[in-house]
Design a protein around this motif. Sequence first.
Motif, PDB file in Angstrom:
ATOM      1  N   THR A  81      69.135  63.908  52.784  1.00 12.14           N
ATOM      2  CA  THR A  81      68.934  65.329  53.044  1.00 12.14           C
ATOM      3  C   THR A  81      67.710  65.529  53.930  1.00 12.14           C
ATOM      4  O   THR A  81      67.725  66.336  54.864  1.00 12.14           O
ATOM      5  N   TYR A  82      66.672  64.764  53.626  1.00 16.51           N
ATOM      6  CA  TYR A  82      65.460  64.859  54.434  1.00 16.51           C
ATOM      7  C   TYR A  82      65.768  64.521  55.890  1.00 16.51           C
ATOM      8  O   TYR A  82      65.325  65.213  56.803  1.00 16.51           O
ATOM      9  N   ASN A  83      66.571  63.461  56.086  1.00 15.50           N
ATOM     10  CA  ASN A  83      66.949  63.101  57.456  1.00 15.50           C
ATOM     11  C   ASN A  83      67.653  64.247  58.164  1.00 15.50           C
ATOM     12  O   ASN A  83      67.462  64.486  59.347  1.00 15.50           O
ATOM     13  N   LYS A  84      68.498  64.936  57.418  1.00 15.51           N
ATOM     14  CA  LYS A  84      69.207  66.075  58.016  1.00 15.51           C
ATOM     15  C   LYS A  84      68.227  67.186  58.380  1.00 15.51           C
ATOM     16  O   LYS A  84      68.385  67.840  59.411  1.00 15.51           O
ATOM     17  N   PHE A  85      67.222  67.371  57.531  1.00 17.25           N
ATOM     18  CA  PHE A  85      66.214  68.400  57.833  1.00 17.25           C
ATOM     19  C   PHE A  85      65.551  68.122  59.176  1.00 17.25           C
ATOM     20  O   PHE A  85      65.496  68.975  60.051  1.00 17.25           O
ATOM     21  N   PHE A  86      65.009  66.899  59.325  1.00 20.32           N
ATOM     22  CA  PHE A  86      64.242  66.702  60.570  1.00 20.32           C
ATOM     23  C   PHE A  86      65.159  66.631  61.788  1.00 20.32           C
ATOM     24  O   PHE A  86      64.758  66.985  62.891  1.00 20.32           O
ATOM     25  N   SER A  87      66.420  66.190  61.566  1.00 18.19           N
ATOM     26  CA  SER A  87      67.349  66.188  62.703  1.00 18.19           C
ATOM     27  C   SER A  87      67.639  67.607  63.167  1.00 18.19           C
ATOM     28  O   SER A  87      67.581  67.912  64.360  1.00 18.19           O
ATOM     29  N   MET A  88      67.970  68.479  62.225  1.00 17.51           N
ATOM     30  CA  MET A  88      68.284  69.845  62.616  1.00 17.51           C
ATOM     31  C   MET A  88      67.054  70.521  63.202  1.00 17.51           C
ATOM     32  O   MET A  88      67.146  71.283  64.158  1.00 17.51           O
ATOM     33  N   HIS A  89      65.894  70.235  62.614  1.00 15.97           N
ATOM     34  CA  HIS A  89      64.663  70.809  63.168  1.00 15.97           C
ATOM     35  C   HIS A  89      64.520  70.411  64.639  1.00 15.97           C
ATOM     36  O   HIS A  89      64.333  71.262  65.508  1.00 15.97           O
ATOM     37  N   GLY A  90      64.657  69.111  64.913  1.00 19.72           N
ATOM     38  CA  GLY A  90      64.464  68.629  66.278  1.00 19.72           C
ATOM     39  C   GLY A  90      65.515  69.176  67.228  1.00 19.72           C
ATOM     40  O   GLY A  90      65.200  69.653  68.320  1.00 19.72           O
ATOM     41  N   ILE A  91      66.782  69.087  66.809  1.00 13.14           N
ATOM     42  CA  ILE A  91      67.859  69.516  67.698  1.00 13.14           C
ATOM     43  C   ILE A  91      67.722  70.992  68.047  1.00 13.14           C
ATOM     44  O   ILE A  91      67.807  71.387  69.211  1.00 13.14           O
ATOM     45  N   ILE A  92      67.503  71.808  67.031  1.00 15.43           N
ATOM     46  CA  ILE A  92      67.411  73.249  67.288  1.00 15.43           C
ATOM     47  C   ILE A  92      66.193  73.565  68.146  1.00 15.43           C
ATOM     48  O   ILE A  92      66.277  74.300  69.132  1.00 15.43           O
ATOM     49  N   MET A  93      65.060  72.991  67.791  1.00 16.04           N
ATOM     50  CA  MET A  93      63.840  73.316  68.535  1.00 16.04           C
ATOM     51  C   MET A  93      63.928  72.855  69.989  1.00 16.04           C
ATOM     52  O   MET A  93      63.575  73.597  70.896  1.00 16.04           O
ATOM     53  N   VAL A  94      64.403  71.647  70.205  1.00 15.01           N
ATOM     54  CA  VAL A  94      64.412  71.134  71.573  1.00 15.01           C
ATOM     55  C   VAL A  94      65.475  71.838  72.411  1.00 15.01           C
ATOM     56  O   VAL A  94      65.182  72.398  73.462  1.00 15.01           O
ATOM     57  N   PHE A  95      66.724  71.817  71.942  1.00 17.56           N
ATOM     58  CA  PHE A  95      67.806  72.277  72.821  1.00 17.56           C
ATOM     59  C   PHE A  95      68.034  73.784  72.760  1.00 17.56           C
ATOM     60  O   PHE A  95      68.502  74.367  73.726  1.00 17.56           O
ATOM     61  N   LEU A  96      67.742  74.381  71.626  1.00 20.46           N
ATOM     62  CA  LEU A  96      68.034  75.811  71.515  1.00 20.46           C
ATOM     63  C   LEU A  96      66.790  76.674  71.621  1.00 20.46           C
ATOM     64  O   LEU A  96      66.877  77.881  71.759  1.00 20.46           O
ATOM     65  N   PHE A  97      65.621  76.067  71.522  1.00 16.75           N
ATOM     66  CA  PHE A  97      64.435  76.876  71.752  1.00 16.75           C
ATOM     67  C   PHE A  97      63.655  76.435  72.994  1.00 16.75           C
ATOM     68  O   PHE A  97      63.558  77.168  73.957  1.00 16.75           O
ATOM     69  N   LEU A  98      63.093  75.220  72.961  1.00 17.87           N
ATOM     70  CA  LEU A  98      62.139  74.854  74.018  1.00 17.87           C
ATOM     71  C   LEU A  98      62.752  74.855  75.416  1.00 17.87           C
ATOM     72  O   LEU A  98      62.163  75.379  76.357  1.00 17.87           O
ATOM     73  N   VAL A  99      63.931  74.252  75.555  1.00 19.00           N
ATOM     74  CA  VAL A  99      64.506  74.156  76.906  1.00 19.00           C
ATOM     75  C   VAL A  99      64.776  75.533  77.511  1.00 19.00           C
ATOM     76  O   VAL A  99      64.350  75.813  78.622  1.00 19.00           O
ATOM     77  N   PRO A 100      65.476  76.416  76.800  1.00 21.25           N
ATOM     78  CA  PRO A 100      65.722  77.710  77.453  1.00 21.25           C
ATOM     79  C   PRO A 100      64.579  78.711  77.322  1.00 21.25           C
ATOM     80  O   PRO A 100      64.614  79.723  78.022  1.00 21.25           O
ATOM     81  N   SER A 101      63.587  78.459  76.459  1.00 21.64           N
ATOM     82  CA  SER A 101      62.649  79.537  76.099  1.00 21.64           C
ATOM     83  C   SER A 101      62.123  80.349  77.284  1.00 21.64           C
ATOM     84  O   SER A 101      62.534  81.481  77.486  1.00 21.64           O
ATOM     85  N   VAL A 102      61.219  79.791  78.064  1.00 17.35           N
ATOM     86  CA  VAL A 102      60.626  80.606  79.127  1.00 17.35           C
ATOM     87  C   VAL A 102      61.602  80.885  80.279  1.00 17.35           C
ATOM     88  O   VAL A 102      61.742  82.028  80.701  1.00 17.35           O
ATOM     89  N   PRO A 103      62.334  79.872  80.784  1.00 13.99           N
ATOM     90  CA  PRO A 103      63.223  80.194  81.914  1.00 13.99           C
ATOM     91  C   PRO A 103      64.245  81.273  81.582  1.00 13.99           C
ATOM     92  O   PRO A 103      64.425  82.210  82.360  1.00 13.99           O
ATOM     93  N   ALA A 104      64.921  81.141  80.450  1.00 12.55           N
ATOM     94  CA  ALA A 104      66.029  82.055  80.189  1.00 12.55           C
ATOM     95  C   ALA A 104      65.561  83.446  79.774  1.00 12.55           C
ATOM     96  O   ALA A 104      66.291  84.416  79.960  1.00 12.55           O
ATOM     97  N   THR A 105      64.367  83.570  79.229  1.00  9.69           N
ATOM     98  CA  THR A 105      63.904  84.911  78.844  1.00  9.69           C
ATOM     99  C   THR A 105      63.013  85.481  79.939  1.00  9.69           C
ATOM    100  O   THR A 105      63.444  86.306  80.729  1.00  9.69           O
ATOM    101  N   LEU A 106      61.770  84.982  80.004  1.00  9.37           N
ATOM    102  CA  LEU A 106      60.833  85.534  80.984  1.00  9.37           C
ATOM    103  C   LEU A 106      61.296  85.251  82.410  1.00  9.37           C
ATOM    104  O   LEU A 106      61.210  86.112  83.284  1.00  9.37           O
TER     105      LEU A 106
END
Lengths: 557, 250
Positions: A81-106
Amino acid sequence: MSATSSTIVNLPDQKTATLPKRNYLNNEDGLLSWLFTGDHKRIAILYLISITFFFFIGGAFAGLIRLELLTPQPDLVASDTYNKFFSMHGIIMVFLFLVPSVPATLGNFLMPIMIGAKDLAFPKVNLLSWYLYWVGGLFTLAALVLGGVDTGWTFTTPLSTHYLNTHVVTAAVGIFIIGFSSIFTGLNFIVTIHRMRAPGMTWFRLPLFVWSNYAASLLMVLGTPVLAITLVLVALERTIGIGVFDPTKGGDPLLFQHLFWFYSHPAVYIMILPGMGVISEVISTFSRKRVFGYTAVAFSSVAIALFGFFVWAHHMFIMGVSNYSALVFSLLTMLVAVPSAIKIFNWAFTLQKGSITFETPMLYAFGFMGLFTIGGMTGVFLGALGMDIHLTETYFIVAHFHFVMVGGMLMAFLSGIHFWWPKMTGRMYPESLSKLAAVTTFIGFNLTFLPQFILGYLGMPRRYHAYPPEFQVLNVLSTAGATVLGVGYMLPLLYLGWSLKYGAIAGNNPWQATGLEWQIQSPPLTENFIEVPVVDHEAYDYEWLAHKTEQEVTTVG
Amino acid sequence: MIVATRPHTHETAQPEEHAHVALPQHRHHFETQEQQREAATFGMWLFLLTEIMFFGGLFFSYLLYRNWYYDAFVAASNQLSVPLGGTNTAVLITSGFCMAIAVWAAEVKKKGLLVVTLILTMLFGCIFIGIKYDEYHEKWEKHHIPGEHFDVAEFVNPHAYGLKEAPLAPDAAKKTQIFFSLYFAMTGLHALHMIIGLGILVWLTLRAHRGDFTAGYVAPIENFALYWHFVDIVWLFLFPLLYLINRHPV
Ligand code: HEM
Ligand SMILES: [Cu+2]
């Protein structure tokens, strides 16, 4: 006019001021007018809401990880379960937050305005990329709901293809689709910057925010397809066993590493470059000077983008690349630090002798500069072969990339959101609360991640859910810091929401900044400019601005 | 909306008189028709650049493994049919030629010719896919599809199958699977591009029939032609790489 001594805020008379009657927000009504909009500004708002949503989901997982690590024993959840936690944390943060964050909004909101265009070159493609973002996001969430992924965000083979019985394929499909969203954003930006600049807006009059988004777009367009094909191969290997990465069939897992990092190292610059653009704008505005070494800063973005493609193997020093190539990649890695350092030095020179004021965006920008510098310098440590072998796969790595991405990018994102909030909404955010949030974030961040450098140095490995008791004190500090950090992120969500209704009317140019976006009304008209602006001055020309305000701005609707 | 008095880019000269006659396809955010056309073409080129990177990962893998497992790759590539691959190359070049005429037809506003050449392009595209299907089917029957049922017997003992090939050790023979994996990945991805292209062709033909592209608005035809030629060019790399180089060096 009202201005206090320590600020440059220039708001209209609040008793008489109103929002412009006609603007992009009220131009059309109803949910459908949003879901089918072609307006880059509305799409930016759609992105902002979506990205914030995913950020808080990713954040929840971060909280769970830190909670588990509060004690040395594995007492909260089982290891898978712990492995799933850090995987989802990483996947969501990298691909769904960090990559689009500034370009797609600002970027989406501002870039066309900054170059004097009415919209991006391909509005429908822009909307499509938002939909792709959501389709990909839903796949990722489906992977989570159906039982999770435990490969980490790196999908390393053969772990991902042979040993795990989770929803790798679903997540890979999700990321594949999000990849196209990012490719289309990059493509749209590049075409727009090349083809749609207003008369007089030459390349060296472009705001640095535009330059940095341009460089990031190059990376999106060139790098993302490689990730896409890699994930296709992983999915094919898992489903029908084609064996490209499988040694028993003659394949090689190291090939996966090469392909993955060929994208993912440049990807870290997709994540940070747009943030650097924000910092250039903010620092210039609040020290009221042209960015020192404008050309160097502009070119360093492009240099970072290009060099970024030649250093991927520094993620593979311990994975069996030959000694010679390790040496070459080590050297090349150090080289990338040079253009990053150029930026830091030029910002520092800009601040020197500037008339600095400490608005909230500036506080975040200072946070960025400090934290990114630490992140970047530890990156150079890691680039040094010997050091890396000691520190890799420990918490030192975790601290390094969080300093760059969270301390750097997220600070830049918040700086930018505060900076352009008056333009996007027509209203100001509450002053003291926002400063409190900036300080809280900074303190919380350092409390969370500084201990992790020490933990890593002492040898605590990453991705384990239990650890020897002697590491507990530092881990408790880190978890406490994460709590403070969480509060720091919740605050803007609350007060920015509040300001939508109750914030002071901002007027066109509260910061008295020079960019074209500040010369039009807030919030802007759907078509941005009534007449195509003709640009006759450099970026950040404050003398031009002083002259201009007396004459009344012509491009206001 | 107020019409601007200046052209939007400084690169383009003042538009000529006829450019002011707004065609129905003119989008509001472009200042001139010319600018819109340039942007679309540039966007298409960039998209093709991403496609190159997309295929690039596969080409890279292919060259790497080919280098490592040279004998296995030679033996496996001898299984591909040069006559079929060669025919397909000719078919594809013909279809590209039809597409080029289609662009010309659109530019000189010959609606009939445009529709006919688009249909011909489609037809040759379909023939290509048909032949490809035949080749895949043959691999299927010989158990040369990578995965559980992959069969190396033909490479370990080629003489029993009437092949002049030198036999491979069982270990080396296993590596032929990587060849077929990459063969299917690369030609499959290529075929997928063809199928998407055929879908777009149907739509373009219908619009051409309606007369959309013979009134001065040819960008979709031009851009699709770029795409179609790109797909041709990828094949022109795939064919020698997979079918031809170092055939039968025994
Ligand atoms: C100043 C220039 C930088 C240098 C010299 C540098 C160097 C390195 C090196 C050598 C590693 C590999 C450590 C290892 O696995 O043993 C690494 C990891 C990492 N870096 Fe950087 N870096 C720099 C900037 C950045 C930036 C700007 C970002 C993100 C915005 C970033 C994000 C990451 C991430 C996510 C990892 C961890 C990858 C993983 O193992 O999961 N770095 N960095
Ligand atoms: Cu890297």
